[in-house]
Design a protein around this motif. Structure first.
Motif, PDB file in Angstrom:
ATOM      1  N   UNK A  11      -0.623   0.534   6.548  1.00 25.25           N
ATOM      2  CA  UNK A  11       0.685   1.088   6.258  1.00 25.25           C
ATOM      3  C   UNK A  11       0.820   2.518   6.709  1.00 25.25           C
ATOM      4  N   UNK A  12       1.915   3.174   6.329  1.00 29.87           N
ATOM      5  CA  UNK A  12       2.174   4.558   6.751  1.00 29.87           C
ATOM      6  C   UNK A  12       1.098   5.540   6.317  1.00 29.87           C
ATOM      7  N   UNK A  13       0.427   5.256   5.200  1.00 32.48           N
ATOM      8  CA  UNK A  13      -0.615   6.155   4.705  1.00 32.48           C
ATOM      9  C   UNK A  13      -1.950   5.976   5.423  1.00 32.48           C
ATOM     10  N   UNK A  70      -6.780  -0.127   4.251  1.00 35.63           N
ATOM     11  CA  UNK A  70      -6.061   0.852   3.458  1.00 35.63           C
ATOM     12  C   UNK A  70      -6.093   0.586   1.966  1.00 35.63           C
ATOM     13  N   UNK A  71      -5.443   1.455   1.252  1.00 40.94           N
ATOM     14  CA  UNK A  71      -5.167   1.352  -0.179  1.00 40.94           C
ATOM     15  C   UNK A  71      -4.254   2.523  -0.482  1.00 40.94           C
ATOM     16  N   UNK A  72      -3.654   2.514  -1.654  1.00 45.12           N
ATOM     17  CA  UNK A  72      -2.727   3.588  -2.016  1.00 45.12           C
ATOM     18  C   UNK A  72      -3.403   4.943  -1.857  1.00 45.12           C
ATOM     19  N   UNK A  73      -2.682   5.887  -1.272  1.00 49.56           N
ATOM     20  CA  UNK A  73      -3.241   7.211  -1.019  1.00 49.56           C
ATOM     21  C   UNK A  73      -3.693   7.898  -2.305  1.00 49.56           C
ATOM     22  N   UNK A  74      -3.065   7.535  -3.414  1.00 50.42           N
ATOM     23  CA  UNK A  74      -3.419   8.141  -4.702  1.00 50.42           C
ATOM     24  C   UNK A  74      -4.720   7.586  -5.273  1.00 50.42           C
ATOM     25  N   UNK A  88     -10.639  -7.011   3.370  1.00 55.34           N
ATOM     26  CA  UNK A  88      -9.949  -5.764   3.079  1.00 55.34           C
ATOM     27  C   UNK A  88     -10.260  -5.203   1.716  1.00 55.34           C
ATOM     28  N   UNK A  89      -9.639  -4.062   1.441  1.00 57.08           N
ATOM     29  CA  UNK A  89      -9.783  -3.394   0.155  1.00 57.08           C
ATOM     30  C   UNK A  89      -8.872  -4.036  -0.878  1.00 57.08           C
ATOM     31  N   UNK A  90      -8.977  -3.543  -2.107  1.00 56.28           N
ATOM     32  CA  UNK A  90      -8.034  -3.903  -3.156  1.00 56.28           C
ATOM     33  C   UNK A  90      -6.738  -3.157  -2.870  1.00 56.28           C
ATOM     34  N   UNK A  91      -5.843  -3.821  -2.168  1.00 61.17           N
ATOM     35  CA  UNK A  91      -4.607  -3.200  -1.713  1.00 61.17           C
ATOM     36  C   UNK A  91      -3.479  -4.217  -1.749  1.00 61.17           C
ATOM     37  N   UNK A  92      -2.243  -3.738  -1.797  1.00 63.77           N
ATOM     38  CA  UNK A  92      -1.097  -4.641  -1.816  1.00 63.77           C
ATOM     39  C   UNK A  92      -1.064  -5.557  -0.613  1.00 63.77           C
ATOM     40  N   UNK A  93      -1.535  -5.061   0.521  1.00 64.35           N
ATOM     41  CA  UNK A  93      -1.546  -5.891   1.734  1.00 64.35           C
ATOM     42  C   UNK A  93      -2.382  -7.144   1.555  1.00 64.35           C
ATOM     43  N   UNK A  94      -3.454  -7.053   0.764  1.00 64.64           N
ATOM     44  CA  UNK A  94      -4.311  -8.222   0.536  1.00 64.64           C
ATOM     45  C   UNK A  94      -3.554  -9.315  -0.208  1.00 64.64           C
TER      46      UNK A  94
END
Length: 363
Positions: free
Chosen positions: A228-230, A193-197, A269-275
């Protein structure tokens, strides 16, 4: 500039509002602060949505939040923030924000005669009493925050996030691992994932599914997906790859990610908060960067590596791709390439500064 006698400091306020990834990175600096000031009472000021991350954190006597950035009640909340800091009678304020908003509030407090006597911050300048050596906003957040602490003589040896999940959540994670047969070194975690925006930050479901098949063919028993939810649909699509997939979307809280990743042979993973949360596990982590600069966004830790295609349009930070070859930055990182690097990644041999044919480079 006067030398700070750390043993005279009794009350400390740490300011860190956002972003989520930066807040996780800052937890490493929070560890350095707590170790350097074991005699002090330390408070954390964050945003309302982030207080839960520190609900079980023994480093802080108090974690408080006042929304000074939202449009609703902004001035009333700002006045409440100023009153809260003034009545806290802090000896030291450590401002880890990368914007001028907190500096503005501290300036107001100084002009009103209620600012802590020692004030340090990322941005430097007035009203801070000590200046960090690293003040370039293009620098990695970690280097900037380390420089803030170093400006008053606080050592910064902690190289990875330090977070404290609730004890009962560790039981939940242990139960999930047992339920799905996730034995140490027997699974890889994917963060699709990553932020939907920011859709261009996503490598894509087809590539993650292809990587999962290749890793399983190489002997990885289980592939775990965290989202996440997105990312419900993306996780479900990747999970359909095979019966060796374990889709934990919706079953984990943010602070569960590191304990879950602690037994993984690798995390990709991607550049995401989860990482950033995953990096707290200290396991081999590969982050796939496209439009964002890995020198600024890569999770911290000696086991974290980012890879990026060296295209002229790299680091564009765009939400809509302007390259005629749409999403070329992510297309250049193929599942076959990532799978080929997996043995080196899992062995801790994939390092920053490596170049590969095809224009890929690690950071």
């Amino acid at each position: 500039m006067s030398v700070v006698q750390l043993d005279t400091i009794r009350r400390v306020l740490v300011i860190k509002w956002s972003a989520l990834g930066d807040l996780v990175i800052a937890s490493a600096l929070m560890e350095d602060i707590a170790r350097a000031l074991p005699h002090a009472e330390i408070h954390l000021n964050t945003q309302p949505g982030c207080t839960g991350l520190f609900a079980h954190d023994p480093r802080f006597a108090e974690v408080w939040a006042i929304d000074v950035r939202g449009r609703a009640h902004r001035w009333a909340n700002s006045l409440a923030w100023l009153k809260k800091v003034r009545t806290g009678h802090y000896d030291l304020v450590i401002d880890l924000q990368r914007s001028d908003h907190s500096r503005f509030l501290l300036t107001l407090l100084f002009l009103a005669g209620g600012a802590p006597r020692i004030r340090i911050g990322n941005r430097g300048g007035f009203p801070y009493t000590h200046q960090p050596a690293v003040r370039d906003p293009r620098a990695h957040a970690f280097l900037m925050m380390q420089s803030v602490l170093q400006a008053i003589g606080i050592p910064t040896p902690t190289a990875h996030p330090v977070l404290y999940p609730a004890p009962e959540r560790r039981v939940v994670v242990a139960s999930l691992r047992e339920q799905h047969g996730l034995v140490d070194e027997g699974y890889v975690v994917l963060l699709p994932g990553a932020a939907a925006a920011h859709p261009l930050k996503r490598w894509g479901t087809a590539r993650f599914a292809g990587l999962a098949r290749l890793l399983h063919a190489q002997g990885v028993r289980k592939i775990v997906i965290i989202g996440g939810p997105d990312e419900v649909d993306e996780c479900a699509e990747i999970a359909a790859t095979g019966d060796y997939m374990v889709n934990l979307n919706g079953q984990l809280q943010l602070l569960d990610i590191a304990p879950l990743c602690a037994g993984a042979s690798a995390i990709i993973g991607n550049d995401t908060g989860s990482a950033h949360f995953a990096s707290a596990a200290g396991r081999p982590l590969l982050v796939l960067c496209g439009p964002t600069d890995p020198r600024r966004v890569k999770p911290i830790g000696n086991t974290a590596v980012a890879v990026q295609a060296q295209l002229p349009c790299r680091n564009c930070y765009a939400k809509v791709c302007a390259n005629p070859d749409t999403h070329a930055c992510m297309k250049a990182i193929t599942p076959e390439w990532v799978a080929a690097q997996y043995p080196a990644l899992a062995a801790g041999m994939l390092k920053p500064g490596q170049d590969w044919p095809g224009g890929l480079r690690s950071f």
